[in-house]
Motif scaffolding. Sequence first.
Motif, PDB file in Angstrom:
ATOM      1  N   ALA A  56      37.082  28.544  96.612  1.00  0.00           N
ATOM      2  CA  ALA A  56      36.986  27.290  97.359  1.00  0.00           C
ATOM      3  C   ALA A  56      37.797  26.179  96.706  1.00  0.00           C
ATOM      4  CB  ALA A  56      35.528  26.872  97.503  1.00  0.00           C
ATOM      5  N   TYR A  72      36.169  29.344 105.947  1.00  0.00           N
ATOM      6  CA  TYR A  72      35.093  29.949 105.177  1.00  0.00           C
ATOM      7  C   TYR A  72      34.520  31.058 106.048  1.00  0.00           C
ATOM      8  CZ  TYR A  72      35.429  25.875 102.168  1.00  0.00           C
ATOM      9  OH  TYR A  72      35.883  24.909 101.310  1.00  0.00           O
ATOM     10  N   ARG A  74      32.691  35.457 106.017  1.00  0.00           N
ATOM     11  CA  ARG A  74      32.041  36.534 105.271  1.00  0.00           C
ATOM     12  C   ARG A  74      32.238  37.831 106.035  1.00  0.00           C
ATOM     13  NH1 ARG A  74      27.586  37.927 108.017  1.00  0.00           N
ATOM     14  NH2 ARG A  74      26.543  36.320 109.208  1.00  0.00           N
ATOM     15  N   ILE A  99      32.636  33.571 101.494  1.00  0.00           N
ATOM     16  CA  ILE A  99      31.478  32.901 100.891  1.00  0.00           C
ATOM     17  C   ILE A  99      30.570  33.865 100.144  1.00  0.00           C
ATOM     18  CG2 ILE A  99      31.544  31.031 102.569  1.00  0.00           C
ATOM     19  CD1 ILE A  99      28.990  32.294 103.820  1.00  0.00           C
ATOM     20  N   ASP A 102      32.437  33.880  96.653  1.00  0.00           N
ATOM     21  CA  ASP A 102      32.625  32.600  95.974  1.00  0.00           C
ATOM     22  C   ASP A 102      31.416  31.694  96.209  1.00  0.00           C
ATOM     23  OD1 ASP A 102      33.902  30.562  94.569  1.00  0.00           O
ATOM     24  OD2 ASP A 102      34.818  29.751  96.379  1.00  0.00           O
ATOM     25  N   GLY A 105      32.224  28.322  97.603  1.00  0.00           N
ATOM     26  CA  GLY A 105      32.510  28.349  99.037  1.00  0.00           C
ATOM     27  C   GLY A 105      31.230  28.344  99.856  1.00  0.00           C
ATOM     28  N   ALA A 106      30.241  29.127  99.420  1.00  0.00           N
ATOM     29  CA  ALA A 106      28.952  29.146 100.113  1.00  0.00           C
ATOM     30  C   ALA A 106      28.296  27.777 100.047  1.00  0.00           C
ATOM     31  CB  ALA A 106      28.044  30.213  99.508  1.00  0.00           C
ATOM     32  N   VAL A 109      29.938  25.395 102.519  1.00  0.00           N
ATOM     33  CA  VAL A 109      29.491  25.635 103.897  1.00  0.00           C
ATOM     34  C   VAL A 109      28.088  25.092 104.104  1.00  0.00           C
ATOM     35  CG1 VAL A 109      28.888  27.428 105.568  1.00  0.00           C
ATOM     36  CG2 VAL A 109      31.002  27.606 104.269  1.00  0.00           C
ATOM     37  N   GLU A 117      24.417  29.005 106.068  1.00  0.00           N
ATOM     38  CA  GLU A 117      25.732  29.572 105.755  1.00  0.00           C
ATOM     39  C   GLU A 117      26.377  30.068 107.043  1.00  0.00           C
ATOM     40  OE1 GLU A 117      25.314  32.438 102.603  1.00  0.00           O
ATOM     41  OE2 GLU A 117      24.977  30.869 101.121  1.00  0.00           O
ATOM     42  N   VAL A 119      29.146  30.751 109.516  1.00  0.00           N
ATOM     43  CA  VAL A 119      30.579  30.986 109.457  1.00  0.00           C
ATOM     44  C   VAL A 119      31.045  31.565 110.788  1.00  0.00           C
ATOM     45  CG1 VAL A 119      30.768  31.283 106.968  1.00  0.00           C
ATOM     46  CG2 VAL A 119      30.132  33.239 108.356  1.00  0.00           C
TER      47      VAL A 119
END
Length: 142
Positions: A56, A72, A74, A99, A102, A105-106, A109, A117, A119
């Motif tokens: 991220a 972002y 998954r 995510i 990382d 990154g999660a 979000v 989360e 995405v």
Amino acid sequence: MTRAFLLPISLLLVGLFGAGAQIAAGSPGSAAVYLLVLVPLAGLFSPLAFPRSIGAAEAQRRSAADGRPIVYWRAGCTYCLRLRIRLGREARRLHWVDIWRDPAGAAAVRAVTGGDETVPTVVVAGRAHVNPDPRWVRGQLP
């Protein structure tokens, strides 16, 4: 990383066992159908179907420098797959952050989605958009 490959490996195993059962039953045509359907599906739902992910912090740095959006995502997310497929070759022009690989990154979000989360979340010029239309995302590319 094992969580990202759980669905694709499961699909692959179901295809292999299903094909084996069909061959044992004397139906090689049905076995081929199992493999022709489930093996490509396993590939589509694996992280291998997406451009290489970066962290991220690196994505934010690169986006600030070149103006490209950050996605972002998954593995196993059908909406992420839809975005990836509909963007086609243009997907390589975005910065992708997995995510599940990382934690930063999660956290990014969760910060913009109220703790979820959800995405794909696409960040353009510092503004987050949850599950945007792929045509709109393509229009945001510099």
